[in-house]
Design a protein around this motif. Structure first.
Motif, PDB file in Angstrom:
ATOM      1  N   THR A   1     -82.931  41.073 105.679  1.00 27.48           N
ATOM      2  CA  THR A   1     -82.488  40.788 106.982  1.00 27.48           C
ATOM      3  C   THR A   1     -83.650  40.121 107.801  1.00 27.48           C
ATOM      4  N   GLU A   2     -83.448  39.754 109.077  1.00 25.85           N
ATOM      5  CA  GLU A   2     -84.415  39.054 109.718  1.00 25.85           C
ATOM      6  C   GLU A   2     -84.387  39.444 111.293  1.00 25.85           C
ATOM      7  N   ALA A   3     -85.207  39.045 112.171  1.00 27.46           N
ATOM      8  CA  ALA A   3     -85.168  39.101 113.459  1.00 27.46           C
ATOM      9  C   ALA A   3     -86.352  37.983 114.243  1.00 27.46           C
ATOM     10  N   TYR A   4     -85.974  37.792 115.388  1.00 25.94           N
ATOM     11  CA  TYR A   4     -86.907  37.020 116.115  1.00 25.94           C
ATOM     12  C   TYR A   4     -87.277  37.714 117.384  1.00 25.94           C
ATOM     13  N   PRO A   5     -88.453  37.414 118.078  1.00 17.97           N
ATOM     14  CA  PRO A   5     -89.169  38.378 119.047  1.00 17.97           C
ATOM     15  C   PRO A   5     -88.687  38.096 120.233  1.00 17.97           C
ATOM     16  N   TYR A   6     -87.522  37.906 120.782  1.00 20.17           N
ATOM     17  CA  TYR A   6     -86.845  37.617 122.171  1.00 20.17           C
ATOM     18  C   TYR A   6     -85.567  38.462 122.381  1.00 20.17           C
ATOM     19  N   GLY A   7     -85.257  38.909 123.499  1.00 17.42           N
ATOM     20  CA  GLY A   7     -84.162  39.417 123.862  1.00 17.42           C
ATOM     21  C   GLY A   7     -83.166  38.874 124.381  1.00 17.42           C
ATOM     22  N   ALA A   8     -82.970  37.470 124.002  1.00 17.92           N
ATOM     23  CA  ALA A   8     -82.017  36.476 124.377  1.00 17.92           C
ATOM     24  C   ALA A   8     -81.828  35.609 123.227  1.00 17.92           C
ATOM     25  N   ALA A   9     -80.290  35.443 123.069  1.00 22.47           N
ATOM     26  CA  ALA A   9     -79.748  34.309 121.972  1.00 22.47           C
ATOM     27  C   ALA A   9     -79.740  33.051 122.480  1.00 22.47           C
ATOM     28  N   ASN A  10     -79.099  32.194 121.737  1.00 22.72           N
ATOM     29  CA  ASN A  10     -78.811  30.972 122.115  1.00 22.72           C
ATOM     30  C   ASN A  10     -77.504  30.429 121.180  1.00 22.72           C
ATOM     31  N   THR A  11     -76.480  30.134 121.781  1.00 18.61           N
ATOM     32  CA  THR A  11     -75.217  29.778 121.086  1.00 18.61           C
ATOM     33  C   THR A  11     -74.438  28.953 121.930  1.00 18.61           C
ATOM     34  N   VAL A  12     -73.309  28.677 121.486  1.00 18.85           N
ATOM     35  CA  VAL A  12     -72.543  27.677 122.219  1.00 18.85           C
ATOM     36  C   VAL A  12     -71.493  28.673 123.218  1.00 18.85           C
ATOM     37  N   VAL A  13     -71.253  28.161 124.440  1.00 18.68           N
ATOM     38  CA  VAL A  13     -70.741  28.777 125.515  1.00 18.68           C
ATOM     39  C   VAL A  13     -69.024  29.203 125.154  1.00 18.68           C
ATOM     40  N   GLY A  14     -68.581  28.299 123.887  1.00 19.41           N
ATOM     41  CA  GLY A  14     -67.283  28.580 123.395  1.00 19.41           C
ATOM     42  C   GLY A  14     -66.970  29.324 122.401  1.00 19.41           C
ATOM     43  N   ALA A  15     -68.152  29.957 122.274  1.00 19.60           N
ATOM     44  CA  ALA A  15     -68.100  30.991 120.880  1.00 19.60           C
ATOM     45  C   ALA A  15     -66.914  31.915 121.015  1.00 19.60           C
ATOM     46  N   ALA A  16     -66.334  32.470 119.896  1.00 21.96           N
ATOM     47  CA  ALA A  16     -65.053  33.173 119.923  1.00 21.96           C
ATOM     48  C   ALA A  16     -65.623  34.722 120.405  1.00 21.96           C
ATOM     49  N   MET A  17     -66.985  35.002 120.088  1.00 27.95           N
ATOM     50  CA  MET A  17     -67.328  36.255 120.696  1.00 27.95           C
ATOM     51  C   MET A  17     -67.124  36.499 122.358  1.00 27.95           C
ATOM     52  N   PHE A  18     -67.264  35.271 123.025  1.00 26.59           N
ATOM     53  CA  PHE A  18     -67.139  35.458 124.371  1.00 26.59           C
ATOM     54  C   PHE A  18     -65.665  35.316 124.785  1.00 26.59           C
ATOM     55  N   SER A  19     -64.826  35.837 124.309  1.00 28.52           N
ATOM     56  CA  SER A  19     -63.387  35.726 124.617  1.00 28.52           C
ATOM     57  C   SER A  19     -62.733  37.185 124.428  1.00 28.52           C
ATOM     58  N   GLY A  20     -61.445  37.058 125.075  1.00 35.26           N
ATOM     59  CA  GLY A  20     -60.809  38.253 125.008  1.00 35.26           C
ATOM     60  C   GLY A  20     -61.084  39.028 126.291  1.00 35.26           C
ATOM     61  N   PRO A  21     -60.146  39.920 126.815  1.00 33.52           N
ATOM     62  CA  PRO A  21     -60.367  40.532 128.157  1.00 33.52           C
ATOM     63  C   PRO A  21     -61.701  41.500 128.376  1.00 33.52           C
ATOM     64  N   ASP A  22     -61.950  42.187 127.190  1.00 33.39           N
ATOM     65  CA  ASP A  22     -63.102  43.260 127.149  1.00 33.39           C
ATOM     66  C   ASP A  22     -64.308  42.625 126.568  1.00 33.39           C
ATOM     67  N   TRP A  23     -64.619  41.363 126.596  1.00 32.72           N
ATOM     68  CA  TRP A  23     -65.961  40.992 125.852  1.00 32.72           C
ATOM     69  C   TRP A  23     -67.119  41.252 126.830  1.00 32.72           C
ATOM     70  N   ARG A  24     -67.005  41.240 128.027  1.00 37.33           N
ATOM     71  CA  ARG A  24     -68.215  41.801 128.973  1.00 37.33           C
ATOM     72  C   ARG A  24     -68.483  43.260 128.949  1.00 37.33           C
ATOM     73  N   GLU A  25     -67.346  43.972 128.665  1.00 30.51           N
ATOM     74  CA  GLU A  25     -67.703  45.419 128.501  1.00 30.51           C
ATOM     75  C   GLU A  25     -68.357  45.646 127.137  1.00 30.51           C
ATOM     76  N   ARG A  26     -67.812  44.914 126.123  1.00 28.77           N
ATOM     77  CA  ARG A  26     -68.266  45.217 124.556  1.00 28.77           C
ATOM     78  C   ARG A  26     -69.829  44.594 124.468  1.00 28.77           C
ATOM     79  N   MET A  27     -70.130  43.884 125.136  1.00 29.07           N
ATOM     80  CA  MET A  27     -71.313  43.114 124.962  1.00 29.07           C
ATOM     81  C   MET A  27     -72.333  43.463 126.237  1.00 29.07           C
ATOM     82  N   ASP A  28     -71.955  44.287 127.233  1.00 25.23           N
ATOM     83  CA  ASP A  28     -72.543  44.752 128.198  1.00 25.23           C
ATOM     84  C   ASP A  28     -73.164  43.149 128.924  1.00 25.23           C
ATOM     85  N   SER A  29     -72.136  42.312 129.307  1.00 23.03           N
ATOM     86  CA  SER A  29     -72.685  40.979 129.880  1.00 23.03           C
ATOM     87  C   SER A  29     -71.712  40.451 130.645  1.00 23.03           C
TER      88      SER A  29
END
Length: 518
Positions: free
Chosen positions: A286-314
């Motif tokens: 496994t691996e890690a990077y030393p930042y508390g932020a990711a970078n991704t496309v705004v339309g990624a599937a993880m940012f969909s569905g009615p409860d994504w904000r709660e699940r990802m605390d965002s």
């Protein structure tokens, strides 16, 4: 007689210690603190290079056509980045200025592999390069009934379609997806890139078949697991357990990408899961990077569905585009109209001590390799649309932006985790950034057995840096700031950084490919 022989040997040794005993070499690095994590060497030594190889490491003086004075500096194996999406010349230049000598696109990968390597070979590249066979590219091509293109734009443009992200493949579709990936392996791909977080609707059987394929070809998979959630079901824990199960059953080597951003705030639980799997002999890295932020496309599937904000605390405020945080209105607009736009997602607040402790745990854990997840440099065009920067201007144009990890991952580890906070020793940090990445690949990629080490016979991929001054300057507000404190970077024996300055059009990077067939 024995005493006479011993005295003669002592006299010869004394003579050798005061004279130059190695003929002139192409390059000699003198007086530096040489650190080789594999042998445990950490001492003042001189290093000689001929062609693309290290030919001598000595306490005694060495001669060379070019002499690098490394007094007060560290001489380290060049850093190896297993996870770098930016594969344009500007991306490589930002990488090499912080000591990266090998930059690989393994998580997302690309297809067709042969086309990508052929295109890279036409350029003067300052670092070694390579890619995995991109499963998502195969899925996009299959569901859109197109031929894959080995470009970032192909992946970004597909974000407006959901079928390849969320639908189970038919038997015929599965056959084509696997055939495309397998062809990539035959063409030298370094493994299988499984960007599952972007297509979480795939079936269990499809992922298992990819693991079996990797095992058959004796290459790793590199997975961004399908879920990122602090809550169950469909939690980060569940997704990582799926990866471990496939590795255990198939025997495949499976690499878990960026365990920090995948796990969010549940990092203690997921690291314990990985530890237990490794203790049982399951081939997980496994691996890690030393930042508390990711970078991704705004339309990624993880940012969909009615409860994504709660699940990802965002919320939308956790997303940053350019220098500014997004509003809910902007987020909705971009997701509807420009879903392939790259944004920065702040999943942990490094100013919060509890959040920082979670990040530190992922970076310092003995099992984690340092990998940047470096992303493209972007800019706003005349119509206010975000475009990828693919030019060759240096320094990079003032108007480009990215995640700071694209410019400062490795130097941030040396500054923050080693020098300022003492959470890692210098040797531990170098091991995480050079030897361990090489070892992750070397079973299936013989080239990597000669990298990540400062030893005689190894490739002359070397970084010389000042441990007192090396620092990342890139910030979330302005990532376009190269690292300082790197004096020299040699790639296959050629200068990519010399006297602290980037060597423009340094042509020393070489392709890294697998040499294992089924």
């Amino acid at each position: 007689m024995l005493k006479t022989k011993c005295l003669a040997a002592s006299a010869i040794a004394a003579l050798l210690s005061s004279t130059v005993v190695v003929l002139a070499n192409d390059v000699v690095i003198v007086g530096g603190r040489v650190i080789d994590p594999e042998t445990g060497l950490d001492a003042i030594r001189n290093v000689a290079i001929e062609g693309d190889k290290i030919v001598a490491i000595s306490e005694f003086p060495l001669e060379g056509d070019v002499v690098i004075d490394a007094t007060g500096h560290v001489v380290s194996p060049g850093f190896i980045d297993l996870h770098a999406h930016g594969q344009n010349i500007g991306d490589y230049r930002m990488q090499v200025t912080q000591g990266v000598t090998t930059s690989l696109e393994l998580e997302s990968g690309v297809l067709p592999i042969a086309d990508w390597y052929d295109a890279q070979a036409t350029k003067n590249l300052p670092v070694n390069y390579g890619a995995a066979a991109g499963w998502t590219f195969g899925r996009i091509a299959t569901f859109t009934e197109t031929d894959p293109l080995a470009t970032a734009a192909y992946f970004q443009d597909a974000q407006s379609h959901n079928h390849w992200k969320m639908e189970i493949a038919s038997p015929e579709q599965s056959e084509r997806i696997l055939a495309l990936v397998e062809q990539g392996l035959k063409e030298g791909a370094l493994g299988i890139g499984i960007n599952a977080g972007y297509a979480p609707g795939y079936g269990q059987k499809e992922y298992f078949a990819l693991a079996e394929l990797a095992h058959d070809y004796h290459v790793p998979t590199f997975t961004h697991v399908r879920y990122a959630s602090n809550t169950e079901p469909q939690s980060s824990f569940e997704a990582i357990k799926e990866l471990i199960a496939n590795a255990a059953i198939t025997g495949a080597h499976m690499h878990l990408c960026h365990i920090n951003s995948t796990s969010l705030s549940d990092i203690r639980t997921t690291l314990a899961l990985v530890e237990e799997a490794q203790a049982k002999g399951i081939n997980i890295t496994t691996e890690a990077y030393p930042y508390g932020a990711a970078n991704t496309v705004v339309g990624a599937a993880m940012f969909s569905g009615p409860d994504w904000r709660e699940r990802m605390d965002s919320t939308a405020n956790n997303f940053q585009l350019g220098a500014d945080r997004m509003t809910e209105e902007q987020l909705a607009d971009y997701q509807a109209n420009n879903p392939g736009t790259f944004i920065t997602w702040h999943f942990l607040d490094e100013n919060n001590p509890e959040n920082l402790a979670l990040l530190d745990l992922s970076v310092t854990h003995p099992s984690t390799v340092i990998a940047s997840d470096a992303v493209f440099w972007s800019y706003f065009d005349g119509n206010g649309q975000v475009q990828n920067y693919e030019g060759d201007e240096w320094p990079l144009p003032d108007n480009v932006f990215s995640h700071p990890r694209s410019a400062g991952t490795f130097s941030k580890v040396l500054r923050s985790y080693v020098r300022e906070r003492g959470l890692l020793s210098l040797s531990e940090a170098i091991q995480k950034m050079s030897l361990m990445p090489a070892q992750t690949l070397e079973d299936s990629v013989p080239q990597m057995r000669n990298k990540g080490r400062v030893q005689v016979g190894m490739d002359a991929d070397i970084v010389v840096f000042d441990p007192a001054t090396i620092a990342d300057l890139a910030t979330f507000a302005n990532a376009n700031q190269p690292t300082v404190g790197v004096q020299t970077v040699l790639v296959n024996g050629g200068f990519s950084v010399r006297d602290g300055e980037l060597v423009l059009d340094a042509p020393y990077g070489r392709p890294i490919r697998n040499a294992v067939t089924k």
